[in-house]
Structures are given as structure tokens and as C-alpha cells.
Design a protein around this motif. Structure first.
Motif, PDB file in Angstrom:
ATOM      1  N   LEU A  51       0.827  -1.199   0.000  1.00 48.49           N
ATOM      2  CA  LEU A  51       0.000   0.000   0.000  1.00 48.49           C
ATOM      3  C   LEU A  51       0.872   1.264   0.000  1.00 48.49           C
ATOM      4  O   LEU A  51       0.537   2.255  -0.646  1.00 48.49           O
ATOM      5  CB  LEU A  51      -0.938  -0.021   1.207  1.00 48.49           C
ATOM      6  N   TYR A  52       1.992   1.216   0.700  1.00 50.10           N
ATOM      7  CA  TYR A  52       2.944   2.331   0.693  1.00 50.10           C
ATOM      8  C   TYR A  52       3.333   2.659  -0.759  1.00 50.10           C
ATOM      9  O   TYR A  52       3.292   3.815  -1.173  1.00 50.10           O
ATOM     10  CB  TYR A  52       4.191   1.965   1.513  1.00 50.10           C
ATOM     11  N   TYR A  53       3.704   1.640  -1.521  1.00 49.62           N
ATOM     12  CA  TYR A  53       4.129   1.870  -2.906  1.00 49.62           C
ATOM     13  C   TYR A  53       2.973   2.322  -3.789  1.00 49.62           C
ATOM     14  O   TYR A  53       3.160   3.133  -4.703  1.00 49.62           O
ATOM     15  CB  TYR A  53       4.811   0.620  -3.475  1.00 49.62           C
ATOM     16  N   CYS A  54       1.769   1.855  -3.512  1.00 57.08           N
ATOM     17  CA  CYS A  54       0.577   2.311  -4.236  1.00 57.08           C
ATOM     18  C   CYS A  54       0.374   3.812  -3.996  1.00 57.08           C
ATOM     19  O   CYS A  54       0.183   4.584  -4.952  1.00 57.08           O
ATOM     20  CB  CYS A  54      -0.635   1.514  -3.777  1.00 57.08           C
ATOM     21  N   GLU A 112       3.229   5.903  -5.688  1.00 57.32           N
ATOM     22  CA  GLU A 112       3.078   6.040  -7.135  1.00 57.32           C
ATOM     23  C   GLU A 112       2.090   7.148  -7.482  1.00 57.32           C
ATOM     24  O   GLU A 112       2.342   7.977  -8.350  1.00 57.32           O
ATOM     25  CB  GLU A 112       2.611   4.719  -7.744  1.00 57.32           C
ATOM     26  N   GLN A 113       0.964   7.175  -6.795  1.00 53.74           N
ATOM     27  CA  GLN A 113      -0.046   8.201  -7.074  1.00 53.74           C
ATOM     28  C   GLN A 113       0.426   9.593  -6.663  1.00 53.74           C
ATOM     29  O   GLN A 113       0.192  10.559  -7.388  1.00 53.74           O
ATOM     30  CB  GLN A 113      -1.357   7.862  -6.357  1.00 53.74           C
ATOM     31  N   THR A 114       1.081   9.707  -5.525  1.00 55.15           N
ATOM     32  CA  THR A 114       1.483  11.034  -5.045  1.00 55.15           C
ATOM     33  C   THR A 114       2.597  11.648  -5.878  1.00 55.15           C
ATOM     34  O   THR A 114       2.846  12.846  -5.771  1.00 55.15           O
ATOM     35  CB  THR A 114       1.883  11.009  -3.552  1.00 55.15           C
ATOM     36  N   ARG A 148       5.589  14.245   0.799  1.00 53.31           N
ATOM     37  CA  ARG A 148       5.077  13.021   0.169  1.00 53.31           C
ATOM     38  C   ARG A 148       5.109  11.873   1.181  1.00 53.31           C
ATOM     39  O   ARG A 148       4.134  11.148   1.349  1.00 53.31           O
ATOM     40  CB  ARG A 148       5.910  12.678  -1.071  1.00 53.31           C
ATOM     41  N   ALA A 149       6.241  11.723   1.885  1.00 55.70           N
ATOM     42  CA  ALA A 149       6.359  10.659   2.895  1.00 55.70           C
ATOM     43  C   ALA A 149       5.339  10.860   4.013  1.00 55.70           C
ATOM     44  O   ALA A 149       4.707   9.898   4.469  1.00 55.70           O
ATOM     45  CB  ALA A 149       7.779  10.631   3.464  1.00 55.70           C
ATOM     46  N   THR A 191     -13.792  26.737  -5.833  1.00 56.60           N
ATOM     47  CA  THR A 191     -12.636  26.137  -5.193  1.00 56.60           C
ATOM     48  C   THR A 191     -12.625  24.633  -5.407  1.00 56.60           C
ATOM     49  O   THR A 191     -13.619  23.960  -5.162  1.00 56.60           O
ATOM     50  CB  THR A 191     -12.660  26.432  -3.677  1.00 56.60           C
ATOM     51  N   GLU A 192     -11.475  24.135  -5.868  1.00 55.65           N
ATOM     52  CA  GLU A 192     -11.280  22.689  -5.990  1.00 55.65           C
ATOM     53  C   GLU A 192     -10.159  22.284  -5.046  1.00 55.65           C
ATOM     54  O   GLU A 192      -9.304  23.094  -4.704  1.00 55.65           O
ATOM     55  CB  GLU A 192     -10.945  22.303  -7.427  1.00 55.65           C
ATOM     56  N   ALA A 193     -10.181  21.033  -4.642  1.00 57.76           N
ATOM     57  CA  ALA A 193      -9.170  20.529  -3.725  1.00 57.76           C
ATOM     58  C   ALA A 193      -8.759  19.125  -4.140  1.00 57.76           C
ATOM     59  O   ALA A 193      -9.531  18.403  -4.766  1.00 57.76           O
ATOM     60  CB  ALA A 193      -9.702  20.524  -2.299  1.00 57.76           C
ATOM     61  N   ILE A 194      -7.539  18.767  -3.755  1.00 65.49           N
ATOM     62  CA  ILE A 194      -6.980  17.451  -4.079  1.00 65.49           C
ATOM     63  C   ILE A 194      -6.903  16.619  -2.804  1.00 65.49           C
ATOM     64  O   ILE A 194      -6.430  17.087  -1.767  1.00 65.49           O
ATOM     65  CB  ILE A 194      -5.572  17.587  -4.690  1.00 65.49           C
ATOM     66  N   PHE A 195      -7.353  15.366  -2.906  1.00 62.97           N
ATOM     67  CA  PHE A 195      -7.311  14.422  -1.803  1.00 62.97           C
ATOM     68  C   PHE A 195      -6.698  13.111  -2.269  1.00 62.97           C
ATOM     69  O   PHE A 195      -6.742  12.782  -3.454  1.00 62.97           O
ATOM     70  CB  PHE A 195      -8.730  14.133  -1.283  1.00 62.97           C
ATOM     71  N   LEU A 196      -6.171  12.352  -1.313  1.00 62.99           N
ATOM     72  CA  LEU A 196      -5.683  10.997  -1.545  1.00 62.99           C
ATOM     73  C   LEU A 196      -6.678  10.046  -0.870  1.00 62.99           C
ATOM     74  O   LEU A 196      -7.022  10.234   0.297  1.00 62.99           O
ATOM     75  CB  LEU A 196      -4.293  10.816  -0.928  1.00 62.99           C
TER      76      LEU A 196
END
Length: 181
Positions: free
Chosen positions: A56-59, A62-64, A74-75, A122-127
Motif C-alpha cells: 500500500l505504501y508503494y501504491c 506512485e499516485q502522489t 510526500r512521505a 474552489t477545488e481541492a486534491i485528496f488521496l
């Protein structure tokens, strides 16, 4: 410094800081941003960083890479997303802040998504830390977001109904041309 998951990593709860910690070995420790009141009882123990955690860390990593943030941020986002997935108590959706789009039936865990506030400007980015059938647990992937009654900070969690989510679209970088004559 770029992190690489290791079989020596371990999760534990630090009562002095009231947070889940991740011992990254070699004297490095990550402190999550979620207080104990947001966490399940399972978070209060100690456990190894599993193969599933590493996958999941690598998933998430990759996206971030698609957003422009430093390796340190990022970390922080990736590790807080792992803590959210593993240890945060179930939440009720708080989707009233966001406009409905119905563009994503069900997001993929680790996916970057966008939302648009009800003000339509306003738009926002989420993970997506945890994808659900009708709502998903998401972490803010930008410095802050001002909502009608509060301000969210980087990595703050919120559960959002999937019909409010839009696919993340990377900004188009247009070349700068000379001035018109």
C-alpha cells in the motif's frame, strides 16, 4: 531523503505524544497526525510493518508522484494515509461541503481525486486512504482547504460520498509565448 519500507519497521502507540508512531529504524521515527480519540483500540498496541503495508505504501507513493510536493511532504502524506487506513475509527461522511458530480462510481484505494466546494470556485486534491462502496476516507493532499465552518490542514481526514469525487486531472502546463503584436 526517500523512504523505502523495511521489515524492521514497526507501528506502536506513544502515550506521551498521544499518536501512532512508526519506528523506521536507524533512529528515525514518524509521528502520525491523528490523536488517540480518532483511533481504534487496535492502534494502541505494537505491530510489525506488514507486506500489505509495504504494498500500500508503494501504491500511495506512485499516485502522489503526480502532485508537486517535496519528498518530505510526500512521505508524510503516504504514512498518514497508511495510519488512516489501518487505525482510524469509522467516520460518517461529511459531503455537504462538496458539489455532486457522480463521475466516480467507486474510487481505487490510493487514487488522487478532486472535489469542488459548493461555492463552485474552489477545488481541492485528496488521496483516497480507504475506498468504500458509497463513501471513501480521504486525506487532504494540499497545504490547506477552507470550508464553511473550519479549515482543513495537510493530511486531515474526511469521509466523502463517492458521488462528490472527480478524477484528479494534472494541470496542463502551457508554453509561454511572446506577446502579440
Amino acid at each position: 531523503m526517500k523512504l523505502k519500507p523495511d521489515d524492521q519497521w514497526r507501528w506502536y502507540f506513544d502515550t506521551d505524544h498521544d499518536r501512532v508512531m512508526l519506528d523506521l529504524s536507524k533512529g528515525m521515527v514518524f509521528r502520525s497526525c491523528f490523536p488517540a480519540k480518532m483511533l481504534t483500540p487496535y492502534a494502541m498496541g505494537e505491530t510489525s510493518f506488514s507486506v500489505e503495508d509495504a504494498a500500500l505504501y508503494y501504491c500511495f507513493e506512485e499516485q502522489t508522484r503526480r502532485i508537486n510536493i517535496s519528498d518530505e511532504f510526500r512521505a508524510e502524506l503516504i504514512l498518514n494515509a497508511l495510519v488512516a487506513f489501518r487505525f482510524i475509527k469509522p467516520q460518517m461522511p461529511r459531503s455537504w461541503y462538496f458539489s455532486r458530480f457522480a463521475m466516480i462510481e467507486k474510487p481505487v484505494q490510493g487514487e488522487l481525486i478532486q472535489v469542488r466546494l459548493q461555492d463552485c470556485r474552489t477545488e481541492a486534491i485528496f488521496l483516497v486512504a480507504e475506498a468504500g462502496d458509497s463513501a471513501s476516507l480521504c486525506l487532504l493532499a494540499q497545504p490547506k482547504l477552507t470550508l464553511s465552518d473550519r479549515v482543513m490542514s495537510f493530511c486531515d481526514p474526511i469521509k466523502i460520498m463517492n458521488d462528490r469525487l472527480m478524477p484528479f486531472v494534472e494541470p496542463v502546463r502551457m508554453p509561454i509565448y511572446g506577446t502579440a503584436v
